[in-house]
Structure formats: structure tokens, C-alpha cells
Scaffold this motif. Structure first.
Motif, PDB file in Angstrom:
ATOM      1  N   VAL A 142      52.809 -11.208  55.121  1.00  0.00           N
ATOM      2  CA  VAL A 142      52.076 -11.138  53.847  1.00  0.00           C
ATOM      3  C   VAL A 142      50.839 -12.026  53.932  1.00  0.00           C
ATOM      4  CG1 VAL A 142      52.171 -11.662  51.376  1.00  0.00           C
ATOM      5  CG2 VAL A 142      54.134 -10.571  52.497  1.00  0.00           C
ATOM      6  N   ASN A 143      51.007 -13.208  54.484  1.00  0.00           N
ATOM      7  CA  ASN A 143      49.881 -14.153  54.588  1.00  0.00           C
ATOM      8  C   ASN A 143      48.748 -13.616  55.456  1.00  0.00           C
ATOM      9  OD1 ASN A 143      51.292 -15.874  52.924  1.00  0.00           O
ATOM     10  ND2 ASN A 143      51.958 -17.232  54.578  1.00  0.00           N
ATOM     11  N   GLU A 146      42.871  -8.652  42.035  1.00  0.00           N
ATOM     12  CA  GLU A 146      44.223  -8.884  41.507  1.00  0.00           C
ATOM     13  C   GLU A 146      45.259  -8.486  42.549  1.00  0.00           C
ATOM     14  OE1 GLU A 146      44.770 -10.532  38.936  1.00  0.00           O
ATOM     15  OE2 GLU A 146      43.029 -10.296  37.649  1.00  0.00           O
ATOM     16  N   PHE A 147      46.285  -9.326  42.698  1.00  0.00           N
ATOM     17  CA  PHE A 147      47.370  -9.035  43.620  1.00  0.00           C
ATOM     18  C   PHE A 147      48.656  -9.671  43.122  1.00  0.00           C
ATOM     19  CE2 PHE A 147      45.898 -13.161  45.031  1.00  0.00           C
ATOM     20  CZ  PHE A 147      47.022 -13.808  45.495  1.00  0.00           C
ATOM     21  N   VAL A 148      49.771  -9.128  43.591  1.00  0.00           N
ATOM     22  CA  VAL A 148      51.085  -9.715  43.317  1.00  0.00           C
ATOM     23  C   VAL A 148      51.922  -9.633  44.586  1.00  0.00           C
ATOM     24  CG1 VAL A 148      51.154  -9.234  40.829  1.00  0.00           C
ATOM     25  CG2 VAL A 148      52.089  -7.562  42.428  1.00  0.00           C
ATOM     26  N   GLY A 179      40.927 -12.681  51.988  1.00  0.00           N
ATOM     27  CA  GLY A 179      40.365 -13.836  51.273  1.00  0.00           C
ATOM     28  C   GLY A 179      40.826 -13.899  49.828  1.00  0.00           C
ATOM     29  N   LEU A 180      42.083 -13.518  49.577  1.00  0.00           N
ATOM     30  CA  LEU A 180      42.581 -13.485  48.204  1.00  0.00           C
ATOM     31  C   LEU A 180      42.800 -14.889  47.661  1.00  0.00           C
ATOM     32  CD1 LEU A 180      45.127 -10.545  48.480  1.00  0.00           C
ATOM     33  CD2 LEU A 180      42.804 -10.495  47.546  1.00  0.00           C
ATOM     34  N   ASP A 181      42.391 -15.085  46.421  1.00  0.00           N
ATOM     35  CA  ASP A 181      42.548 -16.356  45.719  1.00  0.00           C
ATOM     36  C   ASP A 181      43.314 -16.072  44.439  1.00  0.00           C
ATOM     37  OD1 ASP A 181      42.147 -18.566  43.965  1.00  0.00           O
ATOM     38  OD2 ASP A 181      40.279 -19.079  44.972  1.00  0.00           O
ATOM     39  N   PRO A 182      44.429 -16.774  44.197  1.00  0.00           N
ATOM     40  CA  PRO A 182      45.237 -16.460  43.013  1.00  0.00           C
ATOM     41  C   PRO A 182      44.552 -16.758  41.679  1.00  0.00           C
ATOM     42  CG  PRO A 182      46.104 -18.377  44.138  1.00  0.00           C
ATOM     43  CD  PRO A 182      45.012 -17.827  44.996  1.00  0.00           C
TER      44      PRO A 182
END
Length: 171
Positions: free
Chosen positions: A63-64, A79-81, A71-74
Motif C-alpha cells: 500500500v505504501n 482523496e483516498f482511504v 505523493g498522497l497526503d492525508p
């Protein structure tokens, strides 16, 4: 070419193809790691949302690879889950499991994006046409439940480019 060789070649080619969702995203209701309830897919944070499904603890590095490659930032951006599917038998240990996950995820924004699914993998996989739990699944899902794109396994340059193109076109 013998029939056995043709059969083996077909099996190899099918194994090399990424998993594609065949149906809509299933309706699921669970809490995120902050304790806030979510009803999926309608309650996904974006329209569309990138959805990571993991079935085993040792799949987090896969997943990482996606999170890092994209470059996902929470706290901002796409948007991601993350949906760890731990199985219905783990419900009795829910608070222990969630507390353990909370201790490993200190960022409150990332906890809000981690929704633990206490159902058997088949509840998630069957509607999507997936089988097995040996690889992570990565999907782009609309709040309507429509799956726009899916694949399995860790990130690669080609898969990341595909995801980015579909996600951008869907916004």
C-alpha cells in the motif's frame, strides 16, 4: 503447440493481468480509526476516491508503494482511504486491533482515512469479482459505487500512470 502448453500459456497470461473489478463497490458500514462512522461507498471522502484494500498485515508496504508513488497526503490533495479487511472472526478483538493500529498511525488525518473492515474477504471481493487475499487491491471508486479502475499488487510506473489518468479524467 500442445493443448497442455496452450492451457499453461493462458494461465500465465491471466496471472500477469491486473485484477479488474467486475461489479460495483459493496455497501459497508464501519468506523475509521478515530471512531467516526462511515457508510461506503456513499461516505467516501471524494468523488472519486482512491481505495486501497489490504487483507494481511504484511501488505502495508505494498500500500505504501502507492501512497509514496502518488505523493498522497492525508490532509490535502487526492482523496483516498485504506481498508484493511481483517475478517469477521476478529470482531471480538475489535478494540484491541483498532487500538494497535492507532498506536502505529499517530496522524489523525491518516486515521480518518483508515477504515477497518470486520467482514470476511468474500464480502468485499465477491461483488467486485475478485478472489483471494494474496495481493492488495487498488481501485478508483465513485460515491455511487461505480468502480472506474482497479488493479492489484504494489505500484509500478505503468500502473501509477494509469491510475493518475483515470483519476484526473473522473474529477
Amino acid at each position: 503447440m500442445t493443448a497442455l502448453m496452450r492451457f499453461a500459456l493462458i494461465i500465465l497470461l491471466m496471472a500477469a493481468l491486473p485484477a479488474r473489478a467486475d461489479g460495483p463497490f459493496p455497501t459497508l458500514s464501519f468506523d475509521d480509526l478515530n471512531g467516526d462512522p462511515h457508510s461506503l461507498p456513499a461516505g467516501l471522502p471524494g468523488d472519486p476516491t482512491i481505495v486501497f484494500i489490504a487483507y494481511k498485515r504484511n501488505q502495508q508496504p505494498a500500500v505504501n508503494t502507492w501512497i509514496n508513488a502518488l505523493g498522497l497526503d492525508p490532509s490535502r490533495g487526492a482523496e483516498f482511504v485504506e481498508l484493511p479487511v481483517v475478517g469477521s472472526s476478529a470482531r471480538m478483538m475489535r478494540s484491541f486491533i483498532d487500538n494497535g493500529m492507532r498506536s502505529g498511525i499517530v496522524d489523525r488525518d491518516l486515521r480518518a482515512r483508515t477504515i477497518t473492515i470486520y467482514e470476511n474477504a468474500s464480502v468485499v471481493n465477491r461483488p467486485l469479482g475478485f478472489s483471494g487475499r494474496n495481493q492488495i487491491r487498488v481501485l478508483i471508486v465513485k460515491q455511487s459505487g461505480e468502480v472506474l479502475w482497479s488493479t492489484s499488487g504494489p505500484a509500478s510506473d505503468a500502473k501509477v500512470a494509469e491510475l493518475q489518468a483515470v483519476f484526473t479524467a473522473a474529477q
